[in-house]
Design an enzyme around this catalytic site. Structure first.
Site, PDB file in Angstrom:
ATOM      1  N   GLU A 202      38.221  36.138  40.179  1.00  0.00           N
ATOM      2  CA  GLU A 202      37.858  36.014  41.594  1.00  0.00           C
ATOM      3  C   GLU A 202      38.721  36.879  42.500  1.00  0.00           C
ATOM      4  O   GLU A 202      39.916  37.019  42.256  1.00  0.00           O
ATOM      5  CB  GLU A 202      38.086  34.565  42.028  1.00  0.00           C
ATOM      6  CG  GLU A 202      36.853  33.735  42.190  1.00  0.00           C
ATOM      7  CD  GLU A 202      35.925  34.157  43.307  1.00  0.00           C
ATOM      8  OE1 GLU A 202      36.314  34.993  44.149  1.00  0.00           O
ATOM      9  OE2 GLU A 202      34.795  33.662  43.355  1.00  0.00           O
ATOM     10  N   ASP A 203      38.133  37.402  43.568  1.00  0.00           N
ATOM     11  CA  ASP A 203      38.933  38.166  44.538  1.00  0.00           C
ATOM     12  C   ASP A 203      39.114  37.412  45.857  1.00  0.00           C
ATOM     13  O   ASP A 203      39.733  37.942  46.775  1.00  0.00           O
ATOM     14  CB  ASP A 203      38.277  39.524  44.837  1.00  0.00           C
ATOM     15  CG  ASP A 203      37.017  39.381  45.662  1.00  0.00           C
ATOM     16  OD1 ASP A 203      36.238  38.444  45.389  1.00  0.00           O
ATOM     17  OD2 ASP A 203      36.810  40.194  46.580  1.00  0.00           O
TER      18      ASP A 203
ATOM     19  N   SER B 111      28.376  33.742  41.499  1.00  0.00           N
ATOM     20  CA  SER B 111      28.452  34.426  42.794  1.00  0.00           C
ATOM     21  C   SER B 111      27.689  33.677  43.873  1.00  0.00           C
ATOM     22  O   SER B 111      26.666  33.058  43.606  1.00  0.00           O
ATOM     23  CB  SER B 111      27.845  35.832  42.645  1.00  0.00           C
ATOM     24  OG  SER B 111      27.657  36.426  43.902  1.00  0.00           O
ATOM     25  N   ALA B 112      28.186  33.791  45.105  1.00  0.00           N
ATOM     26  CA  ALA B 112      27.496  33.187  46.249  1.00  0.00           C
ATOM     27  C   ALA B 112      26.315  34.042  46.703  1.00  0.00           C
ATOM     28  O   ALA B 112      25.491  33.597  47.501  1.00  0.00           O
ATOM     29  CB  ALA B 112      28.474  33.039  47.412  1.00  0.00           C
TER      30      ALA B 112
ATOM     31  N   THR C 107      31.328  46.127  46.384  1.00  0.00           N
ATOM     32  CA  THR C 107      30.346  45.850  47.442  1.00  0.00           C
ATOM     33  C   THR C 107      30.924  45.024  48.585  1.00  0.00           C
ATOM     34  O   THR C 107      30.278  44.888  49.626  1.00  0.00           O
ATOM     35  CB  THR C 107      29.144  45.078  46.857  1.00  0.00           C
ATOM     36  OG1 THR C 107      29.660  44.135  45.924  1.00  0.00           O
ATOM     37  CG2 THR C 107      28.160  45.993  46.176  1.00  0.00           C
TER      38      THR C 107
ATOM     39  N   LYS D 231      31.351  28.076  47.693  1.00  0.00           N
ATOM     40  CA  LYS D 231      32.777  28.070  47.369  1.00  0.00           C
ATOM     41  C   LYS D 231      33.515  27.779  48.677  1.00  0.00           C
ATOM     42  O   LYS D 231      33.084  28.264  49.714  1.00  0.00           O
ATOM     43  CB  LYS D 231      33.213  29.446  46.839  1.00  0.00           C
ATOM     44  CG  LYS D 231      32.506  29.888  45.564  1.00  0.00           C
ATOM     45  CD  LYS D 231      32.836  31.351  45.248  1.00  0.00           C
ATOM     46  CE  LYS D 231      31.974  31.873  44.119  1.00  0.00           C
ATOM     47  NZ  LYS D 231      32.183  33.313  43.829  1.00  0.00           N
TER      48      LYS D 231
ATOM     49  N   LYS E 297      35.136  36.332  52.531  1.00  0.00           N
ATOM     50  CA  LYS E 297      34.883  36.702  51.137  1.00  0.00           C
ATOM     51  C   LYS E 297      34.541  35.479  50.305  1.00  0.00           C
ATOM     52  O   LYS E 297      35.230  34.465  50.378  1.00  0.00           O
ATOM     53  CB  LYS E 297      36.112  37.399  50.542  1.00  0.00           C
ATOM     54  CG  LYS E 297      36.260  38.833  50.984  1.00  0.00           C
ATOM     55  CD  LYS E 297      37.409  39.495  50.249  1.00  0.00           C
ATOM     56  CE  LYS E 297      37.623  40.905  50.749  1.00  0.00           C
ATOM     57  NZ  LYS E 297      38.820  41.497  50.145  1.00  0.00           N
ATOM     58  N   GLY E 298      33.503  35.626  49.521  1.00  0.00           N
ATOM     59  CA  GLY E 298      33.154  34.569  48.557  1.00  0.00           C
ATOM     60  C   GLY E 298      32.287  33.457  49.111  1.00  0.00           C
ATOM     61  O   GLY E 298      31.716  32.697  48.358  1.00  0.00           O
TER      62      GLY E 298
ATOM     63  N   ASN F   6      21.820  38.349  46.437  1.00  0.00           N
ATOM     64  CA  ASN F   6      21.440  39.695  45.995  1.00  0.00           C
ATOM     65  C   ASN F   6      22.078  40.050  44.646  1.00  0.00           C
ATOM     66  O   ASN F   6      22.041  41.202  44.227  1.00  0.00           O
ATOM     67  CB  ASN F   6      21.895  40.723  47.030  1.00  0.00           C
ATOM     68  CG  ASN F   6      21.250  40.487  48.389  1.00  0.00           C
ATOM     69  OD1 ASN F   6      20.027  40.510  48.497  1.00  0.00           O
ATOM     70  ND2 ASN F   6      22.044  40.232  49.414  1.00  0.00           N
TER      71      ASN F   6
ATOM     72  N   ASP G 203      33.131  36.509  39.377  1.00  0.00           N
ATOM     73  CA  ASP G 203      32.581  36.690  40.712  1.00  0.00           C
ATOM     74  C   ASP G 203      32.004  38.114  40.749  1.00  0.00           C
ATOM     75  O   ASP G 203      32.344  38.947  39.906  1.00  0.00           O
ATOM     76  CB  ASP G 203      33.705  36.513  41.745  1.00  0.00           C
ATOM     77  CG  ASP G 203      33.249  36.844  43.135  1.00  0.00           C
ATOM     78  OD1 ASP G 203      32.219  36.301  43.572  1.00  0.00           O
ATOM     79  OD2 ASP G 203      33.916  37.674  43.797  1.00  0.00           O
ATOM     80  N   LEU G 204      31.144  38.382  41.709  1.00  0.00           N
ATOM     81  CA  LEU G 204      30.502  39.702  41.749  1.00  0.00           C
ATOM     82  C   LEU G 204      31.199  40.652  42.740  1.00  0.00           C
ATOM     83  O   LEU G 204      31.912  41.581  42.355  1.00  0.00           O
ATOM     84  CB  LEU G 204      29.030  39.539  42.140  1.00  0.00           C
ATOM     85  CG  LEU G 204      28.239  40.834  42.290  1.00  0.00           C
ATOM     86  CD1 LEU G 204      28.008  41.503  40.946  1.00  0.00           C
ATOM     87  CD2 LEU G 204      26.886  40.560  42.965  1.00  0.00           C
ATOM     88  N   ASP G 205      30.993  40.353  44.041  1.00  0.00           N
ATOM     89  CA  ASP G 205      31.461  41.269  45.088  1.00  0.00           C
ATOM     90  C   ASP G 205      32.984  41.309  45.125  1.00  0.00           C
ATOM     91  O   ASP G 205      33.638  40.292  45.364  1.00  0.00           O
ATOM     92  CB  ASP G 205      30.940  40.798  46.456  1.00  0.00           C
ATOM     93  CG  ASP G 205      29.415  40.782  46.515  1.00  0.00           C
ATOM     94  OD1 ASP G 205      28.815  41.844  46.275  1.00  0.00           O
ATOM     95  OD2 ASP G 205      28.827  39.727  46.792  1.00  0.00           O
TER      96      ASP G 205
HETATM   97  C1  BG6 Z   1      29.679  36.741  48.241  1.00  0.00           C
HETATM   98  C2  BG6 Z   1      30.383  37.692  49.163  1.00  0.00           C
HETATM   99  O1  BG6 Z   1      29.731  37.215  46.934  1.00  0.00           O
HETATM  100  O2  BG6 Z   1      28.313  36.593  48.640  1.00  0.00           O
HETATM  101  C3  BG6 Z   1      30.222  37.292  50.612  1.00  0.00           C
HETATM  102  O3  BG6 Z   1      31.768  37.699  48.828  1.00  0.00           O
HETATM  103  C4  BG6 Z   1      28.723  37.132  50.938  1.00  0.00           C
HETATM  104  O4  BG6 Z   1      30.799  38.279  51.441  1.00  0.00           O
HETATM  105  C5  BG6 Z   1      28.108  36.129  49.966  1.00  0.00           C
HETATM  106  O5  BG6 Z   1      28.567  36.661  52.268  1.00  0.00           O
HETATM  107  C6  BG6 Z   1      26.609  35.934  50.211  1.00  0.00           C
HETATM  108  O6  BG6 Z   1      25.961  37.101  49.857  1.00  0.00           O
HETATM  109  P1  BG6 Z   1      24.455  37.483  50.212  1.00  0.00           P
HETATM  110  O7  BG6 Z   1      24.278  38.782  49.456  1.00  0.00           O
HETATM  111  O8  BG6 Z   1      23.579  36.398  49.680  1.00  0.00           O
HETATM  112  O9  BG6 Z   1      24.365  37.603  51.697  1.00  0.00           O
HETATM  113 MG    MG Z   2      34.154  38.234  45.735  1.00  0.00          MG
END
Ligand code: BG6
Ligand code: MG
Length: 208
Positions: free
Chosen positions: A170-171, A115-116, A18, A146, A46-47, A119, A10-12
């Site tokens: 994953e967090d 990742s969801a 972030t 997710k 989150k996620g 960005n 997972d990223l964030d």
């Molecule tokens: C996930 C984050 O990685 O991405 C969420 O944990 C976030 O908090 C989701 O809402 C969507 O991200 P983005 O950057 O497309 O708005």
């Molecule tokens: Mg995450």
């Protein structure tokens, strides 16, 4: 780390610090609806994807928006998030990330992002870790958020690996559920009270 062939990150909140910027951006939006977003609420965001997050905040705030204003609000949240990450670089990487990526590469393991976030690629580029990834599956490529396993199944497919040979890091509770639904090993990064259902929980990638 379990001895598998592929590691799906997972990223964030796992690779980069972030998650706090997503939280701050959502907190600003929630405030516009007179709603105080707490860290406890944030755990549930989150996620999961941007639109699903906004739906949750609106329901907590007891508000509804027209389709047009909903879309504008989601866009404004993203603009605020992008503003907050405009300065980020490798210093935003969480502890243990670089040594782990280097170690996995040197052992010939495959590495993917699941990742969801829409960005994700930008964040990987800015923090300098894009070259470590054999595959990237992000929010631009999945239709189900997710805890649906889609993002991780697509990542395993992109790595040409079966699900049981992959380990997810994953967090978020939604991410752990998604990993288990995909039939993968799930390592939670954070607190065991929050990441129930993970095969193992570590406090950070530096303590794996
Ligand atoms: C996930 C984050 O990685 O991405 C969420 O944990 C976030 O908090 C989701 O809402 C969507 O991200 P983005 O950057 O497309 O708005
Ligand atoms: Mg995450």
């Amino acid at each position: 780390m379990p001895d598998v062939d592929g590691y799906i990150f997972d990223l964030d909140g796992v690779l980069v610090d972030t998650a706090k910027y997503h939280y701050l951006a959502w907190k600003e939006i929630a405030k516009e609806f007179g709603f105080e977003l707490t860290p406890e609420h944030n755990e549930q965001l989150k996620g999961i994807g941007r639109e699903v997050s906004l739906h949750k905040i609106l329901s907590w705030a007891g508000k509804s928006l027209s389709e047009e204003v909903f879309a504008q609000t989601a866009l404004r949240k993203n603009e605020s998030y992008l503003q907050k990450i405009s300065h980020i670089d490798h210093k935003e990487l969480l502890p243990g990330v670089l040594p782990l990526l280097q170690q996995l590469k040197s052992k010939g393991k495959k590495i993917a992002l699941g990742s969801a976030s829409r960005n994700a690629r930008l964040v990987l580029e800015r923090t300098g870790i894009l070259p470590y990834f054999d595959a990237i599956v992000d929010g631009t490529m999945v239709s189900k958020a997710k805890p649906d396993p889609e993002v991780f199944l697509k990542a395993a497919e992109a790595l040409h690996l079966s699900a049981d040979r992959c380990c997810v890091l994953e967090d978020a509770p939604a991410g752990i559920q998604a990993a288990k639904a995909a039939g993968m090993t799930a390592i939670g990064v954070g607190s065991p009270e929050i990441l129930k259902g993970a095969d193992k929980v570590i406090s950070s990638l530096a303590n794996g």
